[in-house]
Scaffold this active site. Structure first.
Site, PDB file in Angstrom:
ATOM      1  CG  HIS B  79      22.707  25.796  57.385  1.00  0.00           C
ATOM      2  ND1 HIS B  79      22.915  26.950  58.127  1.00  0.00           N
ATOM      3  CD2 HIS B  79      21.461  25.895  56.885  1.00  0.00           C
ATOM      4  CE1 HIS B  79      21.828  27.696  58.066  1.00  0.00           C
ATOM      5  NE2 HIS B  79      20.937  27.082  57.322  1.00  0.00           N
ATOM      6  CG  ASP B 110      26.146  27.832  58.804  1.00  0.00           C
ATOM      7  OD1 ASP B 110      26.166  27.363  57.643  1.00  0.00           O
ATOM      8  OD2 ASP B 110      25.122  27.875  59.502  1.00  0.00           O
ATOM      9  CB  SER B 190      19.765  29.983  56.083  1.00  0.00           C
ATOM     10  OG  SER B 190      19.254  29.439  57.233  1.00  0.00           O
TER      11      SER B 190
END
Lengths: 490, 499
Positions: B79, B110, B190
């Site tokens: 992402h 992801d 992230s």
């Protein structure tokens, strides 16, 4: 000069009404007090909490009161109370029509003082000065001056139907629905809705009130007519050329005709309707009404037609102009795959082994609350909007498993809800009538197929009788089955 | 349970870049290892505009985290680098930024792998190593990363609070194993490693917008499967078995299919036409065993003493791997063996990335295939007309059989106002059924049909709408140059795959 006098006289009479109650006489106004209770659509043997609704009505004969249908919807008790009196008199609902939002209540003769009933007025015009009657905080009659600001077809406030209504601009707030509107001592209409922001009251009026009262007097009650088709304005020049009506001025296009109605047999999608009962329709679907001027087609059907009546119609189909006869229908809701059930009537249901089975209706879906369309399972909504792409016959319904009441007999099935049932005990089911019939033939229902699958949910046939007893006891279900009298098709 | 196959939309688990508040660091060696391996990623993304598909959405810039593993590879989240326009990486305690490229991206789980061409970048770095096994509940783990606005590495600490299957919000439809950590995790970084005893056990990737102290990591098995998948130079993705089943706790159900008391399993009630099981498993089969593991009546199996859903066996497999089932069919046990190679499923509505929306325009009417991204633009515009049909088909098109004879659902997504289409608003968001009587399979077919010069009028019919739309072919042709100029459209169409 003549006109001036007329206006002066009217003003004079109005001021009398507003100030001196005695002189206007008693218009026969009553307060209507309704206790109502709605069914729970998910647990259809259950009722919701009872609540109260207050409104008004008016005596149209010595023992009959006219009010709105919405006011008495799902009533458990209806009482009326005269202004300036404390006594409450029990009334029964003689007839209520949700498509007109009108109801007639009946009280036992002799329970009220003799009140001269109000006569029904002929039509009104825009700018007419009228009086709305209601009951004030001191339980006394209050007369509110108002003027007619618009006469046209608009949506009912509590049902997905439209009707010719009057809009009134009032001086004071209108407290409740059902308030009678009077001009020159005759009843013009009753208030259906009121918006305190705009001070506009929407009124059910002529010709529906006189027609309703007359219709109610002769049984069986027929109700307003339906055309049995869906139409749309025909404005797009390209489409007009395509349909061969580019050199004609007016006309509307038929989108679909309802199966099971005379229109369903006669009309086709993309037919262009040019005239209706001798009235020419413009390309927005308006005609010139002899009473009200420019009005939408729907008033020709509901306001001037009646069920069973034949109407000559001129259409253009694939470029050819032709005359056809259309027979008007009554209430179309019983023909729908997913009925509206505007009156929120208790659904037919069967609880078998904890599986709750009933027909899908819009009331069931609306019970999800505001924005219900985005909350309801999209497949159920799809059945409502487009019949699920199924070629259904009148009388077909969507039979649903609304949920499962946990019990040892249905272990493993507890998460099923809002599923469509296609077969029961191996037999195809079209509606609850089929479900009841199979239950009667077989004694119990033990196998169920859900839409989109070809496996069966199975209940133990040896244990189901005990399970039903246990379920009805533990979940306090007074009746595991509720079946109405067979419906009569219009 | 019915509907355990992909339903859409999955309630939003809000994915965000997670920031890790600095706390006192206990293990100095971990911090040292982190400085030599955990990097900061600078990225600018720009996605196609699914409401106006001839143009791009506004670009977004952000930062995230990644870490270096063996072979000068950098692992991070998909992402972060989806729809990337510009990508740079930076080491801790180094002011220089190096251009990087995306080598592999796995939107279904992801994950992404980045490459840096400049060998200088890897000087003084030390790759992180993977652990041999997952930590267990209550084990203390560290999460490394770069909080928003911070240039320097930070560390936070928490314990493993659960290991479960959860939706991966990046794709919107996939579910995989997830490592749940009770560390306070906030938007910002992230892609950072989750460390247990100095080794990687996960990769931080999403949090819950509505809950405190719940952070999610992509656990070791998912990371390892990704690395194995890309060994052949491309990412294939997870195989999908494509069955929906009903647990068999109910004795009446079990005896109905004549299962003996000592047999357990689950009853298949739906076989996906695009799943690997489609030519092998039948609706009505009872799945008794998967790869030798007995399936219980609730769909679980026991692996290494732990009870997990049987799908976990599939989670570790690659495309082309063989799978074995024992099924109960027509009152007899049957052994099945088949390869897990799925055809692509055009009716599984994942979020789309790294692709431009497909469209076709004529007479100011913009048509586009149904996508999850388009549905999102609809919801933003307040659930307009005809949306129920779209919602229904996105959930039920396969189960209810509406996918047959088509490769996509083509939607009239927009009307670019012009006199030629003034009266066509009520067809908006309708799904094209046919043009001039010809059923429409895909966008290419629609484009051909509506550009045909054989017809004076094009008659378009929509699913579930009784009214037809009539386009004057010549008037539409004449209007197009003007419409394209007004709305800044350079290309009439992007037919994408069907081109």
């Amino acid at each position: 000069m003549k006109q001036c006098i007329a206006i002066l006289m009217m003003v004079a009479s109005l001021s009398r009404i507003g100030t001196a109650q005695e002189e206007i006489g008693d218009p026969g106004l009553v307060g209507v007090l309704v206790t109502h209770q709605q069914q729970n659509p998910y647990l259809p043997w259950k009722s919701g909490k009872s609540a109260n609704r207050n409104g008004y009505g008016i005596f149209i004969s010595s023992n009959r009161v006219l009010t709105t249908e919405h006011l008495v919807r799902n009533h458990t008790l209806v009482e009326i109370r005269r202004p300036r009196e404390g006594e409450k008199i029990t009334a029964t609902v003689e007839i209520a029509d949700h498509r007109l939002n009108l109801a007639i209540l009946q009280v036992e003769a002799g329970t009220t003082h003799a009140i001269p009933p109000v006569p029904l007025a002929p039509r009104s015009n825009v700018d007419d000065q009228v009086t709305i009657f209601q009951i004030d905080a001191d339980n006394d009659i209050q007369a509110v001056e108002a003027s007619v600001s618009r006469i046209g077809v608009s949506h009912l406030s509590d049902a997905p139907y439209s009707l010719l209504t009057y809009q009134l601009l009032s001086d004071l707030n209108i407290r409740n629905e059902g308030a009678p509107v009077v001009k020159n001592g005759a009843l013009i209409g009753i208030v259906m809705a009121y918006d305190s922001g705009t001070r506009i009251a929407v009124v059910i009026s002529h010709p529906f009130i006189p027609r309703f009262v007359e219709d109610a007097a002769t049984l069986p009650y027929k109700g307003p007519a339906s055309a049995g088709f869906v139409w749309r304005a025909l404005l797009d020049p390209a489409k007009r050329r395509f349909l061969g009506v580019d050199d004609i001025d007016g006309g509307i296009q038929v989108i679909s005709a309802t199966k099971g109605t005379p229109s369903g047999d006669v009309l086709r999608s993309s037919d262009v309707i040019l005239t209706w009962g001798g009235h020419t329709l413009d390309n927005l679907g308006y005609y010139e009404d002899s009473d009200y001027g420019r009005l939408e087609l729907s008033h020709l059907v509901k306001g001037r037609g009646s069920p069973g009546e034949t109407v000559p119609v001129t259409i253009v189909r694939e470029g050819d102009t032709m005359e056809i006869d259309l027979v008007l229908s009554g209430d179309l809701d019983p023909l729908a795959l997913v009925p509206e059930n505007v009156r929120a009537e208790r659904a037919e249901y069967l609880v078998e082994g904890g599986l709750i089975i009933r027909d899908l209706d819009v009331f069931f879906m609306r019970a999800r609350g505001g924005d219900w369309r985005s909350k309801v399972d999209s497949r159920l909504l799809h059945f409502y909007h487009s019949g699920g792409g199924l070629d259904h016959e009148p009388g077909d319904r969507v039979v649903i498993l609304t949920g499962v009441l946990p019990d040892p007999i249905n272990d493993g099935y507890h998460n099923f809800r809002n599923e469509v049932l296609t077969t029961v005990n191996g037999q195809h089911v079209r509606n609850m009538t089929d479900v009841f019939r199979i239950a009667d033939e077989k004694g119990s229902l033990t196998r169920f197929t859900l839409y989109g699958t070809d496996i069966e949910l199975v209940l133990d046939c040896n244990k189901i009788t005990d399970a039903n007893l246990r379920l009805s006891e533990s979940y306090r279900i007074p009746e595991l089955r509720f079946e109405k009298q067979p419906p009569t098709m219009p | 349970m019915l509907g355990s196959i992909h339903k859409f939309p999955v309630p939003a688990l809000m994915a965000f870049m997670i920031a890790i508040p600095s706390t006192a660091v206990r293990g100095a060696s971990v911090l040292e290892a982190g400085r030599a391996s955990v990097i900061k990623i600078y990225v600018t993304n720009s996605k196609g505009d699914f409401a106006m598909p001839w143009q791009m959405d506004r670009p977004n810039s952000g930062t995230g985290t990644g870490f270096i593993i063996k072979g000068r590879r950098i692992l991070t989240n998909a992402h972060l680098v989806a729809d990337v326009q510009f990508l740079q990486v930076q080491k801790s305690d180094d002011s220089r930024r190096y251009p990087a490229t995306v080598k592999f991206v796995a939107h279904d789980c992801d994950l992404a792998m980045l490459e840096v061409a400049d060998a200088e970048f890897f000087e003084e770095t030390r790759p992180l190593r993977f652990a041999n096994a997952l930590p267990t509940l209550n084990d203390e783990v560290l999460v490394l990363g770069y909080p928003l606005g911070g240039e320097r590495l930070s560390v936070t600490k928490g314990v493993v609070s659960r290991l479960s299957y959860t939706s991966y919000s990046h794709s919107g439809v996939d579910q995989h194993l997830v490592l749940q950590v009770d560390a306070a995790i906030n938007p910002g970084n992230s892609g950072g490693p989750v460390i247990f005893r100095g080794k990687v056990v996960g990769l931080a990737f999403q949090g819950l917008a509505w809950a405190d102290n719940i952070g999610y990591g992509i656990p070791l098995p998912v990371l390892e499967r990704f690395l194995k998948d890309v060994e052949d130079g491309k990412y294939d993705g997870y195989p999908e078995l494509g069955v929906a089943y009903l647990g068999m706790r109910n004795p009446a159900l079990r005896s109905h299919v004549k299962l003996s008391d000592d047999q357990t399993g689950v009853l298949v009630h739906y076989v996906d036409p695009f799943g690997a099981g489609k030519d092998y498993i039948l609706s009505g089969d009872v799945l008794l065993e998967i790869d030798g593991y007995a399936i219980d009546n609730d769909g679980t199996i026991k692996i290494d003493g732990e009870r997990v859903v049987f799908a976990e066996v599939l989670e570790r497999l690659q495309w082309g791997d063989e799978i074995n089932f024992k099924v109960w069919r027509h009152n007899a046990a049957v052994d099945l063996q088949f390869p897990l190679d799925n055809p692509t499923d055009p009716f599984l509505y994942r979020n789309l990335y790294d692709t431009q929306p497909e469209y076709f325009i004529t007479g100011g009417l913009v048509f586009s295939p149904l996508t999850r991204d388009y549905m999102r633009t609809l919801k933003r515009s307040g659930n307009p007309q005809n949306i129920n049909q779209i919602q229904y088909l996105s959930e039920y098109s396969k189960i209810d059989g509406h996918y047959e004879n088509r490769d996509a659902f083509i939607v009239l997504i927009r009307r670019l106002a012009h006199p030629v289409n003034t009266y066509m608003n009520h067809f908006l968001h309708g799904i094209v059924e046919s043009v001039n009587g010809q059923k429409i399979r895909d966008l290419r077919m629609l484009s051909d049909a509506l550009q045909s010069t054989d017809n004076e009028y094009h008659v378009v019919r929509f699913l579930g709408l009784d009214e037809m739309l009539v386009i004057d072919a010549e008037a539409a042709r004449r209007a197009d140059p003007e419409i394209f100029a007004t709305y800044g459209i350079r290309h009439r169409e992007n037919l994408g795959k069907s081109q």
